[in-house]
Scaffold this motif. Structure first.
Motif, PDB file in Angstrom:
ATOM      1  N   LEU A  36      84.549  29.857  56.049  1.00 18.94           N
ATOM      2  CA  LEU A  36      83.285  30.180  55.393  1.00 18.94           C
ATOM      3  C   LEU A  36      83.352  29.852  53.898  1.00 18.94           C
ATOM      4  O   LEU A  36      82.419  29.264  53.342  1.00 18.94           O
ATOM      5  CB  LEU A  36      82.936  31.656  55.608  1.00 18.94           C
ATOM      6  N   ALA A  37      84.453  30.213  53.256  1.00 22.03           N
ATOM      7  CA  ALA A  37      84.621  29.923  51.825  1.00 22.03           C
ATOM      8  C   ALA A  37      84.601  28.417  51.570  1.00 22.03           C
ATOM      9  O   ALA A  37      83.985  27.956  50.597  1.00 22.03           O
ATOM     10  CB  ALA A  37      85.918  30.538  51.309  1.00 22.03           C
ATOM     11  N   GLU A  38      85.235  27.649  52.459  1.00 25.59           N
ATOM     12  CA  GLU A  38      85.243  26.183  52.330  1.00 25.59           C
ATOM     13  C   GLU A  38      83.839  25.613  52.541  1.00 25.59           C
ATOM     14  O   GLU A  38      83.361  24.804  51.749  1.00 25.59           O
ATOM     15  CB  GLU A  38      86.208  25.552  53.341  1.00 25.59           C
ATOM     16  N   GLU A  39      83.182  26.036  53.639  1.00 26.63           N
ATOM     17  CA  GLU A  39      81.854  25.512  53.968  1.00 26.63           C
ATOM     18  C   GLU A  39      80.836  25.781  52.867  1.00 26.63           C
ATOM     19  O   GLU A  39      80.011  24.929  52.555  1.00 26.63           O
ATOM     20  CB  GLU A  39      81.351  26.138  55.275  1.00 26.63           C
ATOM     21  N   LYS A  40      80.887  26.965  52.297  1.00 26.18           N
ATOM     22  CA  LYS A  40      79.911  27.367  51.283  1.00 26.18           C
ATOM     23  C   LYS A  40      80.391  27.090  49.855  1.00 26.18           C
ATOM     24  O   LYS A  40      79.692  27.415  48.900  1.00 26.18           O
ATOM     25  CB  LYS A  40      79.581  28.864  51.429  1.00 26.18           C
ATOM     26  N   GLU A  41      81.608  26.525  49.744  1.00 26.64           N
ATOM     27  CA  GLU A  41      82.196  26.196  48.440  1.00 26.64           C
ATOM     28  C   GLU A  41      82.181  27.406  47.501  1.00 26.64           C
ATOM     29  O   GLU A  41      81.661  27.345  46.386  1.00 26.64           O
ATOM     30  CB  GLU A  41      81.493  24.993  47.820  1.00 26.64           C
ATOM     31  N   LEU A  42      82.777  28.479  47.967  1.00 27.24           N
ATOM     32  CA  LEU A  42      82.768  29.743  47.231  1.00 27.24           C
ATOM     33  C   LEU A  42      83.999  29.898  46.331  1.00 27.24           C
ATOM     34  O   LEU A  42      84.698  30.893  46.377  1.00 27.24           O
ATOM     35  CB  LEU A  42      82.686  30.906  48.226  1.00 27.24           C
ATOM     36  N   PHE A  43      84.221  28.901  45.494  1.00 23.81           N
ATOM     37  CA  PHE A  43      85.389  28.908  44.625  1.00 23.81           C
ATOM     38  C   PHE A  43      84.972  28.960  43.167  1.00 23.81           C
ATOM     39  O   PHE A  43      83.961  28.377  42.783  1.00 23.81           O
ATOM     40  CB  PHE A  43      86.249  27.672  44.882  1.00 23.81           C
ATOM     41  N   ILE A  44      85.770  29.658  42.380  1.00 21.70           N
ATOM     42  CA  ILE A  44      85.475  29.760  40.947  1.00 21.70           C
ATOM     43  C   ILE A  44      86.533  29.053  40.098  1.00 21.70           C
ATOM     44  O   ILE A  44      86.497  29.132  38.881  1.00 21.70           O
ATOM     45  CB  ILE A  44      85.322  31.235  40.502  1.00 21.70           C
ATOM     46  N   GLY A  45      87.452  28.381  40.752  1.00 18.66           N
ATOM     47  CA  GLY A  45      88.478  27.635  40.033  1.00 18.66           C
ATOM     48  C   GLY A  45      89.727  27.491  40.869  1.00 18.66           C
ATOM     49  O   GLY A  45      89.728  27.777  42.062  1.00 18.66           O
ATOM     50  N   GLU A  46      90.782  27.028  40.203  1.00 16.08           N
ATOM     51  CA  GLU A  46      92.072  26.874  40.866  1.00 16.08           C
ATOM     52  C   GLU A  46      93.144  27.552  40.031  1.00 16.08           C
ATOM     53  O   GLU A  46      93.094  27.531  38.803  1.00 16.08           O
ATOM     54  CB  GLU A  46      92.418  25.394  41.038  1.00 16.08           C
ATOM     55  N   ASP A  47      94.109  28.145  40.717  1.00 10.86           N
ATOM     56  CA  ASP A  47      95.252  28.760  40.052  1.00 10.86           C
ATOM     57  C   ASP A  47      96.305  27.659  39.893  1.00 10.86           C
ATOM     58  O   ASP A  47      96.884  27.213  40.883  1.00 10.86           O
ATOM     59  CB  ASP A  47      95.801  29.910  40.891  1.00 10.86           C
ATOM     60  N   PRO A  48      96.549  27.213  38.663  1.00  7.48           N
ATOM     61  CA  PRO A  48      97.486  26.106  38.463  1.00  7.48           C
ATOM     62  C   PRO A  48      98.937  26.489  38.751  1.00  7.48           C
ATOM     63  O   PRO A  48      99.742  25.641  39.122  1.00  7.48           O
ATOM     64  CB  PRO A  48      97.307  25.751  36.982  1.00  7.48           C
ATOM     65  N   VAL A  49      99.265  27.751  38.628  1.00  5.23           N
ATOM     66  CA  VAL A  49     100.635  28.200  38.872  1.00  5.23           C
ATOM     67  C   VAL A  49     100.908  28.286  40.365  1.00  5.23           C
ATOM     68  O   VAL A  49     101.933  27.830  40.855  1.00  5.23           O
ATOM     69  CB  VAL A  49     100.902  29.558  38.185  1.00  5.23           C
ATOM     70  N   ILE A  57      85.008  36.360  45.305  1.00  2.19           N
ATOM     71  CA  ILE A  57      84.955  37.444  46.296  1.00  2.19           C
ATOM     72  C   ILE A  57      83.554  38.031  46.464  1.00  2.19           C
ATOM     73  O   ILE A  57      83.100  38.199  47.601  1.00  2.19           O
ATOM     74  CB  ILE A  57      85.994  38.551  45.971  1.00  2.19           C
ATOM     75  N   PRO A  58      82.830  38.366  45.373  1.00  3.20           N
ATOM     76  CA  PRO A  58      81.475  38.907  45.590  1.00  3.20           C
ATOM     77  C   PRO A  58      80.567  37.954  46.372  1.00  3.20           C
ATOM     78  O   PRO A  58      79.831  38.381  47.261  1.00  3.20           O
ATOM     79  CB  PRO A  58      80.954  39.136  44.163  1.00  3.20           C
ATOM     80  N   SER A  59      80.644  36.657  46.076  1.00  8.01           N
ATOM     81  CA  SER A  59      79.829  35.683  46.811  1.00  8.01           C
ATOM     82  C   SER A  59      80.280  35.577  48.258  1.00  8.01           C
ATOM     83  O   SER A  59      79.455  35.453  49.172  1.00  8.01           O
ATOM     84  CB  SER A  59      79.902  34.310  46.141  1.00  8.01           C
ATOM     85  N   LEU A  60      81.588  35.640  48.486  1.00  8.99           N
ATOM     86  CA  LEU A  60      82.119  35.603  49.845  1.00  8.99           C
ATOM     87  C   LEU A  60      81.581  36.787  50.653  1.00  8.99           C
ATOM     88  O   LEU A  60      81.123  36.626  51.778  1.00  8.99           O
ATOM     89  CB  LEU A  60      83.649  35.633  49.828  1.00  8.99           C
TER      90      LEU A  60
END
Length: 183
Positions: A36-49, A57-60
């Protein structure tokens, strides 16, 4: 029986496999959080570490609320599912860190990612987070040594109310304190 259950736990404990079996047996609706997170692109960034996408999470949780079927039995599966307060019951699958390490290695996880996940499992991170949000609606199950059928029976027993919810009964701290074998 509860209408929305969340099945959570550290990556590799068996959430996806048992959720599919549970859906078949109980003829329910399955919501796979990662998909669901992938399909709806529910990401706010990437953890580089840690090299993973950071889920909003709220959008998810809002998206999950949209896709659960109110008149059906719903299984919300994923290691982030316990963050959503929509759950009537949270099942936290736990697995001995030694076995979890082997599973993650077989999946091709790098050493750093295995160590992070195994330590999280030994410390009970998902279980603790679930308990903080859902209190007495959390049930931990130690999957170590259980067949899929035995695990399925345990979950169904809890869903029917024949077994009370338990939190804090699974403890892998001794393994962790002894040095965690391979770490």
């Amino acid at each position: 029986m509860k209408s929305i259950i969340c099945i959570t736990g550290t990556p590799g404990v068996g959430k996806t496999s048992i959720s599919h079996k549970l859906r078949e047996v109980l003829d329910g609706n399955l919501v796979e959080v990662n998909k669901l997170a992938e399909e709806k692109e529910l990401f706010i960034g990437e953890d580089p570490v840690r090299d993973y996408k950071i889920v909003d999470i709220p959008s998810l949780c809002k998206e999950i609320a949209k896709v659960v079927e109110r008149d059906s039995f719903n299984i919300v599966e994923g290691h982030l599912s316990h963050y959503c307060r929509i759950c009537d019951l949270v099942i936290v699958l736990r697995l001995h860190p030694r076995i979890l390490s082997q599973r993650l290695e077989e999946r091709g996880y790098d050493h750093k990612k295995i160590k992070e996940n195994v330590e999280a499992e030994a410390l009970g991170v998902c279980a603790y987070e679930a308990y903080q949000l859902h209190d007495d609606r959390v049930h931990e199950i130690d999957c170590t040594g259980l067949s899929h059928d035995e695990l399925l029976d345990e979950i169904i027993t809890v869903l029917k109310g024949e077994k009370p919810c338990t939190f804090g009964s699974v403890d892998f701290m001794e393994w962790f304190l002894e040095g965690g074998e391979s770490f």
